[in-house]
Design an enzyme around this catalytic site. Structure first.
Site, PDB file in Angstrom:
ATOM      1  N   LYS A 152       4.764  -0.147  -5.662  1.00 23.14           N
ATOM      2  CA  LYS A 152       3.595   0.665  -5.295  1.00 23.14           C
ATOM      3  C   LYS A 152       3.971   2.137  -5.104  1.00 23.14           C
ATOM      4  O   LYS A 152       3.166   3.021  -5.385  1.00 23.14           O
ATOM      5  CB  LYS A 152       2.945   0.124  -4.023  1.00 23.14           C
ATOM      6  N   GLU A 236       0.481   5.956   4.587  1.00 20.90           N
ATOM      7  CA  GLU A 236      -0.687   6.678   4.081  1.00 20.90           C
ATOM      8  C   GLU A 236      -1.652   6.922   5.236  1.00 20.90           C
ATOM      9  O   GLU A 236      -1.626   6.208   6.230  1.00 20.90           O
ATOM     10  CB  GLU A 236      -1.434   5.827   3.036  1.00 20.90           C
ATOM     11  N   HIS A 271      -8.640  -9.762   2.963  1.00 21.03           N
ATOM     12  CA  HIS A 271      -8.185  -9.524   1.586  1.00 21.03           C
ATOM     13  C   HIS A 271      -8.549 -10.647   0.638  1.00 21.03           C
ATOM     14  O   HIS A 271      -8.097 -10.672  -0.499  1.00 21.03           O
ATOM     15  CB  HIS A 271      -6.686  -9.237   1.541  1.00 21.03           C
ATOM     16  N   ARG A 328      -3.417  -8.191 -14.651  1.00 26.32           N
ATOM     17  CA  ARG A 328      -3.761  -9.573 -15.032  1.00 26.32           C
ATOM     18  C   ARG A 328      -5.259  -9.650 -15.271  1.00 26.32           C
ATOM     19  O   ARG A 328      -5.990  -8.712 -14.987  1.00 26.32           O
ATOM     20  CB  ARG A 328      -3.414 -10.507 -13.862  1.00 26.32           C
TER      21      ARG A 328
HETATM   22  C1  MV4 Z   1      -5.803   0.988   2.252  1.00 28.64           C
HETATM   23  C2  MV4 Z   1      -7.006   0.950   2.995  1.00 28.64           C
HETATM   24  C3  MV4 Z   1      -7.286   2.027   3.810  1.00 28.64           C
HETATM   25  N1  MV4 Z   1      -6.443   3.065   3.865  1.00 28.64           N
HETATM   26  N2  MV4 Z   1      -4.998   2.049   2.360  1.00 28.64           N
HETATM   27  C4  MV4 Z   1      -6.145  -3.430   0.497  1.00 28.64           C
HETATM   28  C5  MV4 Z   1      -5.575  -4.020  -0.724  1.00 28.64           C
HETATM   29  C6  MV4 Z   1      -4.521  -3.107  -1.196  1.00 28.64           C
HETATM   30  N3  MV4 Z   1      -4.679  -2.868  -2.579  1.00 28.64           N
HETATM   31  C7  MV4 Z   1      -4.684  -1.850  -0.407  1.00 28.64           C
HETATM   32  N4  MV4 Z   1      -5.761  -2.083   0.503  1.00 28.64           N
HETATM   33  C8  MV4 Z   1      -6.219  -1.099   1.323  1.00 28.64           C
HETATM   34  N5  MV4 Z   1      -5.441  -0.005   1.429  1.00 28.64           N
HETATM   35  C9  MV4 Z   1      -5.331   3.059   3.145  1.00 28.64           C
HETATM   36  N6  MV4 Z   1      -4.512   4.093   3.228  1.00 28.64           N
HETATM   37  C10 MV4 Z   1      -7.823  -0.151   2.850  1.00 28.64           C
HETATM   38  C11 MV4 Z   1      -7.428  -1.178   2.018  1.00 28.64           C
HETATM   39  C12 MV4 Z   1      -8.325  -2.278   1.917  1.00 28.64           C
HETATM   40  C13 MV4 Z   1      -8.570  -3.092   3.017  1.00 28.64           C
HETATM   41  C14 MV4 Z   1      -7.940  -2.911   4.244  1.00 28.64           C
HETATM   42  C15 MV4 Z   1      -8.199  -3.722   5.324  1.00 28.64           C
HETATM   43  C16 MV4 Z   1      -9.109  -4.767   5.194  1.00 28.64           C
HETATM   44  C17 MV4 Z   1      -9.726  -4.966   4.005  1.00 28.64           C
HETATM   45  C18 MV4 Z   1      -9.478  -4.139   2.894  1.00 28.64           C
HETATM   46  C19 MV4 Z   1     -10.142  -4.362   1.675  1.00 28.64           C
HETATM   47  C20 MV4 Z   1      -9.905  -3.546   0.618  1.00 28.64           C
HETATM   48  C21 MV4 Z   1      -8.993  -2.501   0.735  1.00 28.64           C
END
Ligand code: MV4
Length: 546
Positions: A152, A236, A271, A328
């Site tokens: 990442k 972040e 998630h 995918r």
């Molecule tokens: C985040 C975020 C908020 N701030 N990063 C979730 C999956 C992965 N791809 C990255 N994700 C997130 N990254 C920052 N800096 C919010 C998510 C996020 C999420 C976080 C908590 C609960 C549910 C979520 C659903 C989608 C994305």
């Protein structure tokens, strides 16, 4: 012995079918050097996605071969395949994740290509490399792309360099807590710690003040080490009240790539996505074009080939931030198929076979609206507890605008060993209201019942009537905020409680022979005992947690 062939009907069909005849003839450029017709595909997966890939194979005139674990011997994809090979016991680590066993099955099947589906080995660079080294086509991106997007931090740095907006944060693996503290002081709390090798929400942690930073960093590192064998983390700014919006892309081996618009995936819990839709309420045509262009920039930056998804967070002002690449076919791909008319799995096969993409960006405007409910074998009234069991009654919805992707058959046991996803219910309509009306109607038609089996259908029934959801007011926290309000309704409405009682009665009558010997109904007649047991069971399932 493992790798048993299920049956003898393994001879490839008489004619060597060419990979799909749908794209436009006349390649833009030469096909890649290893391009050749695909006659047989080994499907290295199970459940609904295995069936989805098998169907695409059939329509393309390609022979599907399956692998299966001992738990999946008697499932629909295995029965429908031209050949099937047992790759090990129920535990995924010893079957669907066993690279050597899968490759052996591919050789025995005489396959030309391997489709990994999603999950299991789908994004494993070693698997992709091993498939190629065995002289087979991997239906997915190149191994080197899988490695790159699996890191990442590296992906973030690359996108930043390319001018793709990323979430403000560190562009390196954090050397120590001090580096993270310095960033946090500059940007302000809360911040989010993420595992460099993570993704999909694994190994993430929110930190709300400097007092909690040091312990959070140490916990995040040790979590990352045990989960991914890599303790690299980065930080972040934590974004709140955001939407999860992702762009579907297709890229061929001839330098041509298109995007197929977005999917709105904010309705999720821990998630696990629960409902996805296309298009997104959050995007106007200009925003869609902008995000599509960003997604194609990402494709160019990482040498992406085949079908993929570029994930973004979208803030309240509509600004997108790159998050990660899902290399995918995804669970939620049908909503894109329904609004674009493109068969994404067929496209994956054609691309892997070296065909140039026959799609132009201009013809990919989304038409209408599609919404998908993930039907999981989990109990929404009990914290989404896994609820495996035998499905006795299965009634699938159908009718205008409805698509159901499932491999489930009546009488089948839902195994505990794998993902809880048992069906995807998708509705299409000319607009969101029509799609929603069809989906509500289909949820009410849908019956999955058996002793102990609970599904997310009652949750969906409530969510689809929630005023915020109906108005398209979604963000990634909405399901969590909604659950306390939905939970009582989930217990009190719908036929589930009644069906559970009936299912319990069926089981009880099946056990009549035993009833006379069983405590605590030993003194009762077999039928009375069976009835009593059914009553007890229905009470247990109806009662909410105190
Ligand atoms: C985040 C975020 C908020 N701030 N990063 C979730 C999956 C992965 N791809 C990255 N994700 C997130 N990254 C920052 N800096 C919010 C998510 C996020 C999420 C976080 C908590 C609960 C549910 C979520 C659903 C989608 C994305």
């Amino acid at each position: 012995m493992r790798h048993r062939s299920k049956e003898a009907k393994q001879a490839p069909r008489a004619a060597a079918p060419k990979v799909g005849a749908r794209g436009r003839a006349g390649a833009r450029r030469e096909a890649p050097p290893d391009a050749r017709p695909i006659r047989r595909i080994l499907i290295a997966n199970r459940g609904e996605i295995a069936l989805r890939v098998l169907r695409a194979c059939r329509e393309a005139g390609i022979s599907p071969a399956m692998v299966y674990s001992e738990a999946d011997r008697d499932t629909l994809p295995v029965r429908l395949a031209d050949a099937a090979f047992c790759v090990g016991p129920s535990q995924a680590a010893a079957s669907y994740l066993d690279i050597e066993a899968i490759l052996k099955a591919a050789r025995q099947a005489g396959a030309d290509a391997v489709h990994p589906g999603y999950g299991f080995l789908a994004e494993n660079p070693e698997f992709a490399r091993a498939v190629g080294a065995a002289g087979l086509l991997f239906i997915g991106p190149p191994a080197e792309t899988l490695r790159l997007v699996g890191d990442k931090v590296e992906a973030r740095r690359l996108m930043e360099k390319r001018g793709v907006p990323v979430i403000p944060g560190l562009l390196d693996r954090a050397a120590d807590t001090a580096a993270i503290a310095a960033f946090a002081r500059k940007s302000g709390y809360p911040i989010m710690l993420k595992a460099a090798a993570g993704g999909g929400g694994k190994g993430m942690r929110v930190v709300r003040s400097e007092a909690h930073l040091d312990s959070a960093v140490r916990a995040a590192r040790s979590e990352a080490r045990s989960a991914f064998g890599d303790d690299g983390i980065y930080a972040e700014k934590f974004m709140e009240r955001v939407r999860h919006v992702e762009i579907q892309v297709l890229a061929d081996h001839h330098g041509h790539a298109v995007h197929l618009g977005e999917r709105e995936c904010s309705a999720q819990r821990r998630h696990q996505k629960l409902v996805e839709e296309a298009p997104s309420f959050a995007l106007r045509p200009a925003g869609r074009a902008r995000m599509g262009a960003l997604a194609l920039e990402v494709v160019g930056a990482c040498g992406y080939r085949n079908a993929g998804t570029i994930e973004f967070l979208v803030d309240e002002s509509g600004r997108p931030y790159f998050m990660e690449v899902n290399a995918r076919i995804q669970v939620e791909h049908p909503v894109t198929e329904m609004v674009t008319g493109v068969d994404l799995v067929r496209a994956q096969i054609e691309i892997a076979g070296g065909r140039p993409l026959g799609l132009r960006q201009e013809e990919l405007q989304p038409r209408g609206w599609a919404i998908e409910c993930r039907v999981l074998a989990e109990d929404p009234a009990n914290g989404f507890l896994p609820s495996p069991g035998r499905v006795v009654v299965l009634r699938l919805p159908s009718g205008p605008g409805i698509r159901v992707d499932t491999a489930l058959q009546p009488g089948e046991e839902i195994p505990l060993h794998y993902d809880a996803l048992i069906a995807k219910l998708v509705a299409w309509g000319r607009d969101r209201d029509e799609a929603l009306a069809r989906l509500r109607r289909a949820v009410d038609e849908f019956v999955i019942a058996g002793p102990g089996v609970r599904t997310t259908l009652p949750f969906h029934r409530e969510l689809l009537n929630d005023p915020d959801f109906v108005a398209g007011r979604l963000d990634i926290g909405m399901v969590d905020r909604l659950m306390p309000r939905l939970a009582p309704a989930i217990l009190d409405t719908g036929p589930e409680a009644e069906i559970a009682a009936i299912a319990a009665a069926i089981r009880a009558t099946e056990e009549i022979g035993r009833a006379g010997r069983d405590e605590p109904y030993a003194g009762l007649s077999p039928w009375s005992a069976a009835g009593r047991r059914a009553l007890m069971e229905s009470r247990q399932v109806r009662r909410p947690e105190a």
